[in-house]
Design an enzyme around this catalytic site. Sequence first.
Site, PDB file in Angstrom:
ATOM      1  N   GLU A 262       0.880  -1.174   0.000  1.00 45.00           N
ATOM      2  CA  GLU A 262       0.000   0.000   0.000  1.00 45.00           C
ATOM      3  C   GLU A 262       0.911   1.215   0.000  1.00 45.00           C
ATOM      4  O   GLU A 262       1.550   1.524   1.006  1.00 45.00           O
ATOM      5  CB  GLU A 262      -0.890  -0.025   1.248  1.00 45.00           C
ATOM      6  N   CYS A 296      -2.238   8.861   3.094  1.00 45.53           N
ATOM      7  CA  CYS A 296      -1.984   8.376   1.740  1.00 45.53           C
ATOM      8  C   CYS A 296      -3.100   8.771   0.775  1.00 45.53           C
ATOM      9  O   CYS A 296      -2.851   9.002  -0.401  1.00 45.53           O
ATOM     10  CB  CYS A 296      -1.816   6.868   1.752  1.00 45.53           C
TER      11      CYS A 296
END
Length: 525
Positions: A262, A296
């Site tokens: 990720e 993110c």
Amino acid sequence: MPSEQRCTMPAPSAATFDRLRSLVAIDDIDARQSKVIEEVFTGKELTTIPIGTAADVDAAFAKARKAQVEWAQRPIKERAAIFAKFRDLLMKNREFIMDVAQAETGKVRANAQEEIVSMLLNSRYYAQNAVEFLEPKQVQGLLPGLTKTVIRRQPKGVVGLIAPWNYPMALSISDAIPALIAGNAVVVKPDSQTPYCVLANVELLYEAGLPRDLMAIVPGPGSVVGAAIVAQCDYLMFTGSTATGLALAEQCAARLIGISAELGGKNPMIVTKGANLDTVAEAATRACFSNAGQLCVSIERIYVEDEIADEFIRKFADATNNFSMGTSYDYVHKMSSLISEDQVKTVSGHVDDARAKGATVIAGGNARPDVGPRFYEPTILTDVTEEMECCRNETFGPVVSIYRVADVEEAIAKANDTKYGLNASVWAANDAEGEAIAARLRAGSVNVNEGYGPSMGSVAAPMGGMKESGLGRRHGPDGILKYTEPQTVATSRVVNLGTPPGFSDETWQKMLTPLLDVVKYLPGR
Ligand code: NAD
């Protein structure tokens, strides 16, 4: 830019940190070298954490491998029950856990609460659905009725989990929960700045009944502890930068083990003519500046139709100027600190570079040491061009650039013109227009009428990145099945597949072939 006095509420006590420190998977911790952990709001020493070594990782793996064998034998329901109990303990202890999150990361309380919500949602979702995801599934066999074919899910073994500092609880504990319920052990390397965020929750997991050796926390540098984990885990769950993720993916490929990565993003928002600009302006502050942009899925690029751009910029700037910053262990403030001096350097570097090359600073643009040593104002830029650092590279801070576009087609093309593909946000005249735009975006998640919350909180749906934003997904069925090896067990019930005595191979094959036509009429599965 509104700000308030430093809050005097205490961070967790020294005794609390001593108790949590004893949970690391390192022997003789008092004899070890240690790293100072600072309270981010003040820069003052909070406590220390021992620095692990490759030998500590080896020892943690040896214990984890042993514990995993017994764990995998337990019924899925029994394993899942521990996480249902963890959920209740977390609910009870959430204020303390949020204190630890704030002290170690400099988050505001609302962003610390997002960590709690992530762990609550994931523990509930996987505890409730694990049996359905993991139990053996019968599928159509080679010769219906004559063969039985079942897909079983075996755990990978010991999962390595390497976590970042920005959401240190959600990106370690929430990812460990499905790995553990699936029957694995987990060895975790927290980021060196945020080990206590992980330890505070691991304490609750142990209290809920998780065998201690099954989840080991080894703090230490990525190059030592992280590398030792990658060298021996059976699957790697990594969250962090694209640069590190690419390097780790190569190492996993060399060992033929799987990786869920990720990674970074440069997430776009699209605002079309029909959108309600008051609503968008308020929501955009959260989309761009939550956790000081150290998120993110945070928005760093906004594409707005030219006709409404001036009005949007004015409203967004007003909302941003009211986004209050401060250091308090309560819900007063919206804008948190950056975590480190390095982060302040990166953020001010991007803004100074843009300014020097002709960008216009619409709001913010300054460090705020008067509020706390690592604060930086939420910042809006316009007139950003290709040669500026912030145009294509992830800032991972509270900086967003607004670009005017002629129409929706140009907005979609520009939003997709990036090496990343993590998250996107769309604001349009109505849901149908927003969803039609979403379908054309190359991003792992798209939020219509919001920035990131609805997709991040939909734990039944996959979350992850396209292109260089990642590989694999967390959440949903994918988020637990990735930690398993599918095994096909096919049992031949009646016949031996070989040619029976008294038949020639040719006769036998001629007899079997019509069965393939029968199979054609069976329901597909
Ligand atoms: P980073 O890659 O520098 O570090 C992440 C973790 O990897 C840390 O624990 C670090 O110690 C470890 N590490 C570093 N080098 C290593 C190596 N060679 N071997 C093994 N481990 C190593 O990332 P960061 O700067 O701490 O985190 C910010 C980045 O993470 C941003 O790019 C952000 O977008 C990304 N991120 C992505 C997600 C997501 O879900 N997609 C979530 C949060 C953060």
